[in-house]
Write a protein that holds these residues in place. Structure first.
Motif, PDB file in Angstrom:
ATOM      1  N   PRO A  97       0.815  -1.228   0.000  1.00 19.99           N
ATOM      2  CA  PRO A  97       0.000   0.000   0.000  1.00 19.99           C
ATOM      3  C   PRO A  97       0.840   1.266   0.000  1.00 19.99           C
ATOM      4  CG  PRO A  97      -0.905  -1.610   1.521  1.00 19.99           C
ATOM      5  CD  PRO A  97       0.414  -2.149   1.097  1.00 19.99           C
ATOM      6  N   VAL A  98       1.966   1.232   0.738  1.00 20.14           N
ATOM      7  CA  VAL A  98       2.849   2.404   0.741  1.00 20.14           C
ATOM      8  C   VAL A  98       3.430   2.641  -0.651  1.00 20.14           C
ATOM      9  CG1 VAL A  98       4.976   3.369   1.695  1.00 20.14           C
ATOM     10  CG2 VAL A  98       3.396   2.103   3.180  1.00 20.14           C
ATOM     11  N   ALA A  99       3.815   1.552  -1.315  1.00 22.72           N
ATOM     12  CA  ALA A  99       4.361   1.695  -2.672  1.00 22.72           C
ATOM     13  C   ALA A  99       3.318   2.235  -3.633  1.00 22.72           C
ATOM     14  CB  ALA A  99       4.883   0.340  -3.154  1.00 22.72           C
ATOM     15  N   GLU A 100       2.048   1.804  -3.459  1.00 23.19           N
ATOM     16  CA  GLU A 100       0.990   2.285  -4.344  1.00 23.19           C
ATOM     17  C   GLU A 100       0.719   3.773  -4.120  1.00 23.19           C
ATOM     18  OE1 GLU A 100      -1.631  -1.784  -4.984  1.00 23.19           O
ATOM     19  OE2 GLU A 100      -2.169  -0.386  -3.391  1.00 23.19           O
ATOM     20  N   GLU A 101       0.720   4.200  -2.872  1.00 21.57           N
ATOM     21  CA  GLU A 101       0.441   5.600  -2.582  1.00 21.57           C
ATOM     22  C   GLU A 101       1.593   6.508  -3.009  1.00 21.57           C
ATOM     23  OE1 GLU A 101      -0.480   5.967   1.508  1.00 21.57           O
ATOM     24  OE2 GLU A 101      -2.162   4.557   1.463  1.00 21.57           O
ATOM     25  N   SER A 102       2.816   6.039  -2.881  1.00 18.05           N
ATOM     26  CA  SER A 102       3.987   6.875  -3.175  1.00 18.05           C
ATOM     27  C   SER A 102       4.385   6.846  -4.645  1.00 18.05           C
ATOM     28  CB  SER A 102       5.184   6.426  -2.328  1.00 18.05           C
ATOM     29  OG  SER A 102       5.540   5.090  -2.667  1.00 18.05           O
ATOM     30  N   GLY A 103       3.809   5.910  -5.425  1.00 15.81           N
ATOM     31  CA  GLY A 103       4.181   5.808  -6.834  1.00 15.81           C
ATOM     32  C   GLY A 103       5.334   4.861  -7.087  1.00 15.81           C
ATOM     33  N   LEU A 104       5.911   4.263  -6.024  1.00 17.18           N
ATOM     34  CA  LEU A 104       6.996   3.305  -6.209  1.00 17.18           C
ATOM     35  C   LEU A 104       6.527   2.010  -6.845  1.00 17.18           C
ATOM     36  CD1 LEU A 104       8.978   3.696  -2.849  1.00 17.18           C
ATOM     37  CD2 LEU A 104       9.770   4.295  -5.141  1.00 17.18           C
ATOM     38  N   ILE A 105       5.206   1.788  -6.846  1.00 11.29           N
ATOM     39  CA  ILE A 105       4.691   0.525  -7.361  1.00 11.29           C
ATOM     40  C   ILE A 105       5.056   0.313  -8.821  1.00 11.29           C
ATOM     41  CG2 ILE A 105       2.472   1.489  -8.073  1.00 11.29           C
ATOM     42  CD1 ILE A 105       3.157  -1.943  -6.396  1.00 11.29           C
ATOM     43  N   GLN A 106       5.237   1.398  -9.581  1.00 15.01           N
ATOM     44  CA  GLN A 106       5.615   1.250 -10.982  1.00 15.01           C
ATOM     45  C   GLN A 106       7.030   0.712 -11.109  1.00 15.01           C
ATOM     46  OE1 GLN A 106       3.794   5.445 -11.846  1.00 15.01           O
ATOM     47  NE2 GLN A 106       4.199   4.479 -13.825  1.00 15.01           N
ATOM     48  N   ASP A 107       7.952   1.257 -10.347  1.00 14.14           N
ATOM     49  CA  ASP A 107       9.335   0.778 -10.404  1.00 14.14           C
ATOM     50  C   ASP A 107       9.428  -0.650  -9.881  1.00 14.14           C
ATOM     51  OD1 ASP A 107      10.186   3.213 -11.413  1.00 14.14           O
ATOM     52  OD2 ASP A 107      10.499   4.065  -9.408  1.00 14.14           O
ATOM     53  N   ILE A 108       8.674  -0.939  -8.810  1.00 12.46           N
ATOM     54  CA  ILE A 108       8.702  -2.290  -8.263  1.00 12.46           C
ATOM     55  C   ILE A 108       8.096  -3.273  -9.258  1.00 12.46           C
ATOM     56  CG2 ILE A 108       7.767  -3.770  -6.440  1.00 12.46           C
ATOM     57  CD1 ILE A 108       8.003  -1.394  -4.535  1.00 12.46           C
ATOM     58  N   GLY A 109       6.972  -2.909  -9.879  1.00 10.75           N
ATOM     59  CA  GLY A 109       6.340  -3.795 -10.850  1.00 10.75           C
ATOM     60  C   GLY A 109       7.248  -4.095 -12.028  1.00 10.75           C
ATOM     61  N   ARG A 110       7.966  -3.070 -12.537  1.00 12.62           N
ATOM     62  CA  ARG A 110       8.877  -3.314 -13.649  1.00 12.62           C
ATOM     63  C   ARG A 110      10.014  -4.251 -13.220  1.00 12.62           C
ATOM     64  NH1 ARG A 110       9.231   2.394 -13.889  1.00 12.62           N
ATOM     65  NH2 ARG A 110       7.507   3.360 -15.036  1.00 12.62           N
ATOM     66  N   TRP A 111      10.487  -4.024 -11.990  1.00  8.33           N
ATOM     67  CA  TRP A 111      11.584  -4.889 -11.502  1.00  8.33           C
ATOM     68  C   TRP A 111      11.118  -6.338 -11.393  1.00  8.33           C
ATOM     69  CZ3 TRP A 111      12.130  -8.005  -7.205  1.00  8.33           C
ATOM     70  CH2 TRP A 111      13.418  -8.492  -6.945  1.00  8.33           C
ATOM     71  N   VAL A 112       9.915  -6.559 -10.877  1.00  3.03           N
ATOM     72  CA  VAL A 112       9.386  -7.924 -10.744  1.00  3.03           C
ATOM     73  C   VAL A 112       9.256  -8.578 -12.109  1.00  3.03           C
ATOM     74  CG1 VAL A 112       7.369  -9.289 -10.081  1.00  3.03           C
ATOM     75  CG2 VAL A 112       8.223  -7.510  -8.552  1.00  3.03           C
ATOM     76  N   LEU A 113       8.679  -7.887 -13.087  1.00  3.76           N
ATOM     77  CA  LEU A 113       8.513  -8.458 -14.416  1.00  3.76           C
ATOM     78  C   LEU A 113       9.867  -8.785 -15.049  1.00  3.76           C
ATOM     79  CD1 LEU A 113       5.653  -6.163 -15.753  1.00  3.76           C
ATOM     80  CD2 LEU A 113       5.483  -8.622 -15.340  1.00  3.76           C
ATOM     81  N   ARG A 114      10.813  -7.868 -14.925  1.00  2.23           N
ATOM     82  CA  ARG A 114      12.135  -8.105 -15.505  1.00  2.23           C
ATOM     83  C   ARG A 114      12.828  -9.295 -14.831  1.00  2.23           C
ATOM     84  NH1 ARG A 114      13.695  -3.459 -14.818  1.00  2.23           N
ATOM     85  NH2 ARG A 114      14.904  -3.660 -12.890  1.00  2.23           N
ATOM     86  N   THR A 115      12.719  -9.378 -13.501  1.00  3.31           N
ATOM     87  CA  THR A 115      13.374 -10.469 -12.766  1.00  3.31           C
ATOM     88  C   THR A 115      12.731 -11.812 -13.096  1.00  3.31           C
ATOM     89  OG1 THR A 115      13.863  -8.900 -10.990  1.00  3.31           O
ATOM     90  CG2 THR A 115      14.061 -11.245 -10.471  1.00  3.31           C
ATOM     91  N   VAL A 116      11.409 -11.848 -13.199  1.00  2.37           N
ATOM     92  CA  VAL A 116      10.729 -13.095 -13.535  1.00  2.37           C
ATOM     93  C   VAL A 116      11.132 -13.572 -14.919  1.00  2.37           C
ATOM     94  CG1 VAL A 116       8.464 -14.071 -14.098  1.00  2.37           C
ATOM     95  CG2 VAL A 116       8.781 -12.776 -11.982  1.00  2.37           C
ATOM     96  N   CYS A 117      11.151 -12.679 -15.895  1.00  2.00           N
ATOM     97  CA  CYS A 117      11.538 -13.067 -17.255  1.00  2.00           C
ATOM     98  C   CYS A 117      12.981 -13.577 -17.282  1.00  2.00           C
ATOM     99  CB  CYS A 117      11.373 -11.894 -18.211  1.00  2.00           C
ATOM    100  SG  CYS A 117       9.643 -11.448 -18.536  1.00  2.00           S
ATOM    101  N   ALA A 118      13.857 -12.887 -16.556  1.00  8.04           N
ATOM    102  CA  ALA A 118      15.255 -13.338 -16.517  1.00  8.04           C
ATOM    103  C   ALA A 118      15.363 -14.726 -15.879  1.00  8.04           C
ATOM    104  CB  ALA A 118      16.098 -12.319 -15.749  1.00  8.04           C
ATOM    105  N   GLN A 119      14.562 -14.988 -14.841  1.00  3.81           N
ATOM    106  CA  GLN A 119      14.633 -16.282 -14.176  1.00  3.81           C
ATOM    107  C   GLN A 119      14.081 -17.395 -15.067  1.00  3.81           C
ATOM    108  OE1 GLN A 119      16.075 -16.964 -11.002  1.00  3.81           O
ATOM    109  NE2 GLN A 119      15.956 -18.941 -12.092  1.00  3.81           N
TER     110      GLN A 119
END
Length: 807
Positions: free
Chosen positions: A602-624
């Motif tokens: 929720p903190v990430a969603e309110e602060s806007g960090l959720i976009q950077d976190i979401g991109r990192w998750v997608l990139r890490t999953v694809c790499a794995q």
């Protein structure tokens, strides 16, 4: 560079160059004039000399003719002719006649003193009679000295017939009588040059020039500079033979460049006027200095006059216009302008006045736009701080407080999206009017103000309240006003409100702190069910501080890559084989320890960090997935949770397509899990973004199905592949008939719609058996495996049979 300096630099060459050019032309003209004046002086001297010689000779010839015609002269000449044969017989007669002639000559010479000597010469050249001034030798006596009273030039000359001051001869003739031949004689006069010299004393030749009179043969008759002779070196060659030079010629005279003019006079006399150019140098130098001084003074004066003129006509008006422009730029009123006229500056001043008037109107409009909401006319966020500061500093009794009520309309977004923005605006206007009417009814229209903080958030600041109870009473009435139905279009809608209350001076000491405290209280009211009123407490402040701390640490964790992913297997309940896995985000902080996603997402969603976190998750999953593939394993699809906030803020289809291409993956390698809230938001942007992911070939899963505002409509509208039954239904599946009935209904609906079903949170065999009995497709939970790191998940890929097949 200032305009004053630029004008000076422009005026100096524009003025000085023409002035200097004019001065040079003036000097040239004056120099020519000086040369002309010198030539005119030379010409005047020559004319004077010519006139003097002509007058002198004319008078002398007249005198000679008069004496030659006198009876005494003729008588003596005739007697001398008769006595030439018999001198003794005529001696007495000749002497008497000579005495008569001498008396005549003496009387005439005494009457006309310019005649220095008078002589009568006979036919044979003998002197018949001779009279001379006292002190002069007889004619023909070369040894005599000149008289003491004569000029120096006369003293240097002998008195002979062809030498002397100036000899003049006139023939005397007696006609013959019968057989007698005519008698010839000569009357000779020696003239004094003193009057002639006196007439030449005037300095007709100026600037150091000289006048010379030359006798035939080049002998010097007169020199204005007092020279007694004229050396050959001083006279240019051939000067005596050139005759008259009526135009001055430039020649070398006595080794000096000079202007020379000559004139031929009677009796072979030559007049020469000489003007050395060196004599003109000094006046020319003085003339040049005077011209330069006058030009410089005139140029400076002209520059000064032009500068003063430009200062009055240009610089001063420009300074006034600049001052006016600064005043306008500073937001002040236009000072009085003295610039008048129909020229460009006057027009500029007029335009500046018009601009000031328009800017005044624009400033009012800008101020209205900057500090007031255009929809409701209420003060906006920019003005709230100033108004609260005024209220905070206003005097009040010790038992009075300033109450700030932060009002947020519940479900306003759904009204705005479903009925349109126009209806949403109408709702806000109506609600603001109701609050105005409420404040007037409560008698708070002077001690309170209403403002729009943003979106569907309104602020009510009420001053001089007797305490917290009065603020609560006001808040309850606002809740009541909000709960009244709103007529929007053809329908009536009920929209509730959540209110947070903060008090000054108990909860904050400044406007920003007061707004922040009321905002935190409002969020607490929303989190507790909405349509509530809550006061600010220190606990809320602590929670806010905790949230800021989590946001700060989460930012650093993202930058330093301290986030991690775990993978939980998804099993086919019929065969017991691994068919997919879900990527789960984990964060371990050095100070906070393991932080739950429910705490930091929720903190990430309110602060806007959720976009950077979401991109990192997608990139890490694809790499794995690519790493498992490169290791020789057969990867299964990986489900990735995508936050509703991420979907609302960014179109993911493009970045996902880039990742698939980068790691050479098929779209079936990824599954996207989204919550029902994303699909319930039927905005065009969300619809397009979800559909783009489906069009890319990704399977769309609905996470936590049944916990939100479930609707069959979005299941038909979007290409949904699978729904995931929330763990809350699975946990009580065997104990509560109600949860079992809901699970049965959801599975049946999915089957009817051709959707796959995943049951979350399976932890025991009874739950597994019940789900198998309901024909659920897939399961996920601790019964099969806990979340695993990448290496442990690789082991599951090598041995995908995680469960014994069902009956």
């Amino acid at each position: 560079m200032h305009l004053r300096a630029k004008l000076t630099l422009a005026l100096v060459p524009l003025v000085v160059v023409p002035v200097l050019a004019l001065g040079w032309l003036t000097w040239e003209s004056l120099r020519d004039k000086l040369h002309g004046e010198a030539e005119r002086g030379m010409e005047t001297a020559l004319l004077t000399a010519e006139q003097c010689v002509t007058d002198l000779l004319a008078n002398a010839k007249a005198d000679a003719a008069l004496l030659a015609a006198a009876p005494e002269t003729l008588s003596l000449l005739a007697a001398s002719a008769r006595a030439s044969d018999q001198p003794d017989e005529h001696a007495a007669d000749l002497a008497a006649r000579r005495a008569a002639v001498l008396r005549l000559f003496e009387q005439y010479r005494a009457a006309y003193s310019d005649n220095l000597a008078i002589s009568l010469l006979g036919q044979d050249g003998t002197v018949l009679a001779h009279t001379v001034a006292i002190g002069l030798r007889a004619v023909g006596d070369p040894s005599g000295s000149a008289a003491a009273d004569l000029l120096p030039q006369e003293r240097a000359r002998a008195m002979g017939a062809d030498a002397g001051p100036l000899p003049v001869r006139h023939p005397v003739s007696i006609p013959g009588n019968g057989d007698e031949p005519p008698v010839q004689g000569v009357l000779a006069l020696s003239l004094s040059l003193a009057p002639f010299y006196a007439r030449l004393k005037d300095p007709y030749v100026r600037f150091g020039g000289s006048l010379f009179l030359l006798l035939p043969g080049g002998r010097l008759l007169y020199a204005s500079d007092g020279a007694s002779e004229l050396p050959a070196a001083r006279m240019p060659a051939g000067l005596a033979e050139l005759g008259t030079w009526r135009v001055a010629r430039r020649v070398d005279w006595a080794d000096q460049a000079s202007l020379v003019m000559t004139r031929s006079l009677p009796e072979g006399i030559t007049a020469v006027a000489v003007q050395p150019l060196r004599g003109l140098a000094h006046p020319l130098k003085q003339l040049a200095l005077q011209t330069l001084a006058i030009s410089a003074f005139g140029g400076l004066l002209l520059v000064a006059v032009l500068f003063i003129w430009l200062h009055c006509l240009v610089l001063r008006p420009l300074a006034a216009l600049r001052k006016a422009a600064r005043a306008i730029g500073a937001g002040g009123s236009l000072p009085p302008l003295t610039v008048r006229g129909d020229d460009e500056l006057g027009l500029l001043a007029s335009d500046l006045k018009d601009m000031a008037e328009r800017l005044g109107q624009y400033n009012e409009q800008i101020e209205q736009l900057a500090f007031y909401d255009q929809l409701t006319g209420l003060p906006n966020r920019n003005l709230i701080r100033e108004l609260l500061a005024q209220r905070i500093t206003a005097p009040r009794r010790a038992d009075e407080v300033l109450g700030l009520l932060f009002v947020d309309l519940d479900n306003f977004k759904q009204i705005n999206d479903n009925l349109g923005q126009a209806m949403g605006d109408r709702l806000l206007e109506t609600f603001a009017n109701r609050l105005h009417a409420l404040l007037e009814a409560e008698g708070l229209d002077h001690s309170a103000f209403l403002a729009r903080f943003g979106g569907d958030e309104l602020l009510v600041a009420a001053d001089a309240l007797p305490g917290a109870a009065a603020a609560e009473t006001l808040g309850r009435r606002i809740l009541g006003v909000a709960a009244e139905p709103f007529e929007l279009g053809a329908g009536r809608y009920v929209v509730t409100a959540s209110i947070g209350v903060a008090l000054y001076p108990q909860d904050a000491q400044d406007p920003d702190g007061l707004v922040r405290s009321a905002n935190l209280a409002m969020y607490r009211a929303k989190s507790e069910g909405r349509n509530l009123l809550r006061f600010f407490t220190r606990e809320l402040n602590a929670r806010s501080s905790e949230r800021l701390d989590i946001e700060h640490r989460l930012r650093h964790a993202l930058v330093e890559e301290r986030l991690a992913l775990q993978y939980q297997p998804i099993v086919a309940l019929g065969s017991g084989e691994l068919v997919a896995c879900e990527a789960l985000l984990r964060w371990h902080d050095d100070a906070l320890g393991m932080v739950s996603p429910a705490r930091f997402i929720p903190v990430a969603e309110e602060s806007g960090l959720i976009q950077d976190i979401g991109r990192w998750v997608l990139r890490t999953v694809c790499a794995q997935i690519a790493a498992w593939r490169d290791a020789g394993l057969s990867p299964v699809p990986v489900a990735v949770n995508v936050s509703a906030a991420h979907v609302q803020r960014e179109a993911l289809a493009g970045p996902v397509a880039d990742l698939l291409a980068r790691f050479e993956l098929e779209p079936t390698a990824l599954q996207v899990e989204i919550t029902e809230s994303v699909l319930m938001d039927l905005s065009h942007a969300n619809s397009v973004r979800v559909q783009a992911l489906s069009d890319l070939g990704l399977a769309i899963h609905i996470d936590d199905f049944g916990t939100g505002y479930s609707s069959i409509n979005y299941l038909r509208r979007f290409a949904i592949d699978c729904i995931k039954i929330d763990r809350s239904f699975v946990a009580n599946l065997c104990d509560r008939d109600e949860d079992r009935a809901l699970a049965t209904a959801m599975i049946a609906m999915a089957k009817a719609l051709g959707l796959k079903i995943v049951a979350e949170g399976i932890e025991d065999d009874a739950q597994l058996a019940a789900l198998r009995g309901l024909a659920c497709d897939f399961g996920q939970g601790y019964l099969f495996a806990r979340p695993l790191d990448a290496d442990a998940m690789a082991g599951c890929l090598r041995a995908p049979q995680l469960l014994a097949p069902g009956p």
